[in-house]
Design a protein around this motif. Structure first.
Motif, PDB file in Angstrom:
ATOM      1  N   ALA A  95       1.120  -1.224  -0.085  1.00  0.00           N
ATOM      2  CA  ALA A  95       0.096  -0.034   0.010  1.00  0.00           C
ATOM      3  C   ALA A  95       0.837   1.353   0.163  1.00  0.00           C
ATOM      4  CB  ALA A  95      -0.887  -0.019   1.201  1.00  0.00           C
ATOM      5  N   PHE A 155      -1.238  -0.659  -4.303  1.00  0.00           N
ATOM      6  CA  PHE A 155      -2.583   0.117  -4.282  1.00  0.00           C
ATOM      7  C   PHE A 155      -2.424   1.392  -3.494  1.00  0.00           C
ATOM      8  CE2 PHE A 155      -3.222  -2.485  -0.505  1.00  0.00           C
ATOM      9  CZ  PHE A 155      -4.064  -1.455   0.330  1.00  0.00           C
ATOM     10  N   LEU A 191      -3.656  -0.307  -8.407  1.00  0.00           N
ATOM     11  CA  LEU A 191      -4.846   0.220  -8.030  1.00  0.00           C
ATOM     12  C   LEU A 191      -4.697   1.327  -7.522  1.00  0.00           C
ATOM     13  CD1 LEU A 191      -4.264  -3.231  -6.976  1.00  0.00           C
ATOM     14  CD2 LEU A 191      -6.844  -2.652  -7.178  1.00  0.00           C
ATOM     15  N   ASP A 192      -5.303   2.443  -8.210  1.00  0.00           N
ATOM     16  CA  ASP A 192      -5.129   3.760  -7.543  1.00  0.00           C
ATOM     17  C   ASP A 192      -6.597   4.325  -7.034  1.00  0.00           C
ATOM     18  OD1 ASP A 192      -4.628   6.539  -7.244  1.00  0.00           O
ATOM     19  OD2 ASP A 192      -4.744   7.067  -9.312  1.00  0.00           O
ATOM     20  N   SER A 203       1.544  -6.692  -6.283  1.00  0.00           N
ATOM     21  CA  SER A 203       0.165  -5.693  -6.449  1.00  0.00           C
ATOM     22  C   SER A 203       0.639  -4.476  -5.712  1.00  0.00           C
ATOM     23  CB  SER A 203      -1.156  -6.120  -5.949  1.00  0.00           C
ATOM     24  OG  SER A 203      -1.340  -7.401  -6.774  1.00  0.00           O
ATOM     25  N   PRO A 250      -8.827   2.424  -5.323  1.00  0.00           N
ATOM     26  CA  PRO A 250      -9.582   1.482  -5.947  1.00  0.00           C
ATOM     27  C   PRO A 250     -10.989   1.340  -5.437  1.00  0.00           C
ATOM     28  CG  PRO A 250      -8.090  -0.031  -4.627  1.00  0.00           C
ATOM     29  CD  PRO A 250      -7.542   1.475  -4.729  1.00  0.00           C
ATOM     30  N   THR A 280      -3.818   4.595  -1.451  1.00  0.00           N
ATOM     31  CA  THR A 280      -4.836   4.768  -0.573  1.00  0.00           C
ATOM     32  C   THR A 280      -4.564   6.083   0.258  1.00  0.00           C
ATOM     33  OG1 THR A 280      -6.517   4.288   0.918  1.00  0.00           O
ATOM     34  CG2 THR A 280      -4.364   3.177   1.054  1.00  0.00           C
ATOM     35  N   GLN A 287      -9.935   4.540 -10.046  1.00  0.00           N
ATOM     36  CA  GLN A 287     -10.806   4.753  -8.842  1.00  0.00           C
ATOM     37  C   GLN A 287     -12.155   4.941  -9.442  1.00  0.00           C
ATOM     38  OE1 GLN A 287     -10.008   8.449  -6.419  1.00  0.00           O
ATOM     39  NE2 GLN A 287     -12.088   8.470  -5.653  1.00  0.00           N
TER      40      GLN A 287
END
Length: 347
Positions: free
Chosen positions: A32, A192, A160-161, A190, A163, A194, A81
């Motif tokens: 993350a 992401f 993942l931006d 992965s 998500p 956040t 997003q």
């Protein structure tokens, strides 16, 4: 697929988005990037994806120079997003899109494409929606379809931006648990992005805390929460009480009064005392390092949150603490407070 980022610099005019960033992501890791708006996390993600380019620095995938390749050559799946689904295509065709536009030399047969899409829709548990259009789906369903589409090309890396940023709290929590389980099944490296600390701590193997284009700390969820490396990390992750103190000759002073706590290795000078709300132990007056009067109490679940006005010789500050319900607090109570755990950082 292992990722290494070295000495990445990126400016937009006079604004420095990334300032000498170094990062290693292990094969199969779920990482993350956590930080406030403007911290550089999305810019870093876009550089890894090949959607943006650094001013200086290097990015490598399994030791190979990724900056020598365009976005389409990096075999990266990207989930945005706001889903970015094609509104005029069915769910099935949205997931199949990446497979259908591949170069003829590597494109699968129609039968193989249909089998792959069916497999992915089963994986995200939405095969029963294959003939519907995005407008007929809920937000959580759209995000799962966006993820299936990203996985269709069998990416080496999944990015993942924010998500779950467009979803309500209940759906976000459900999808966080689902993503964690899904990652264990697909085992693809992965990353992401956040700004939601709970999301990062619940889902990721490791968390990268960023601020103002720099990495403040990298660690497991437990490490960044329990052993924050900087004042920013302590203040950003979790809910903290922050008091202005001064350290000198091995003593900690608040508004001139010596507190009966160790300086925690802090250097002499103006500092800040950080205590998690739940780490402030409540007792009778005279039993703690601090004293104050309860101004307001709110109860929810197993916890009560109290606003406490510290006495004048404790600085007179209004703070909030979390206490278990078995120690009932009432408005007007005078209490003593003792930090079970705390950190002191230079101001």
């Amino acid at each position: 697929m292992a990722i290494e980022v070295k000495n990445i610099m990126k400016k937009f005019g006079a604004f420095t988005a990334l300032d000498d960033v170094d990062l290693k992501v292990a094969n199969g890791e779920l990482l993350a990037l956590l930080g406030p708006s403007g911290s550089g996390k999305t810019t870093l993600l876009r550089i890894i994806a090949g959607l943006d380019w650094p001013d200086t620095g290097a990015v490598s995938f399994d030791g190979e120079d990724a900056l020598a390749q365009g976005a389409s050559e990096r075999h990266v799946g990207f989930v945005f997003q706001h889903y970015a689904l094609f509104r005029h295509m069915t769910v099935f065709e949205n997931v199949a899109f990446g497979l259908r536009v591949q170069p003829r030399a590597i494109r699968k047969s129609e039968a193989d494409i249909r089998a792959r899409v069916k497999e992915l829709l089963d994986l995200v548990q939405l095969d029963w929606l294959s003939s519907r259009y995005p407008s007929q789906l809920s937000g959580g369903q759209r995000q799962r379809i966006a993820l299936a589409r990203a996985l269709a090309i069998e990416p080496r890396i999944l990015l993942l931006d924010e998500p779950f940023g467009a979803l309500d709290a209940k759906v976000r929590k459900e999808l966080r648990q689902w993503l964690r389980t899904l990652h264990e099944e697909i085992n693809v490296t992965s990353i992401f992005v956040t700004h939601d600390q709970e999301e990062a701590l619940e889902v990721a193997n490791r968390v990268v805390v960023m601020d103002k284009g720099r990495i403040e700390q990298i660690g497991t969820p437990g490490e960044v929460y329990d052993q924050p490396a900087t004042a920013f990390v302590h203040g950003f992750i979790g809910e903290s009480i922050v008091l202005p103190v001064h350290v000198d000759d091995g003593r900690v002073r608040l508004d001139g009064r010596v507190l009966n706590i160790a300086p925690d290795g802090a250097a002499c000078g103006p500092s800040q005392l950080f205590v998690r709300r739940h780490d402030m132990q409540v007792g009778p007056v005279g039993s703690g390092v601090l004293e104050g009067a309860v101004k307001r109490v709110r109860t929810f679940g197993p916890t009560q949150r109290a606003e406490v006005a510290l006495s004048s010789d404790n600085g007179g500050t209004l703070i909030e603490i979390d206490a278990p319900r078995d120690r009932e607090l009432r408005t007007g109570d005078m209490i003593g407070l003792h930090p079970r755990r705390y950190r002191i950082f230079a101001a």
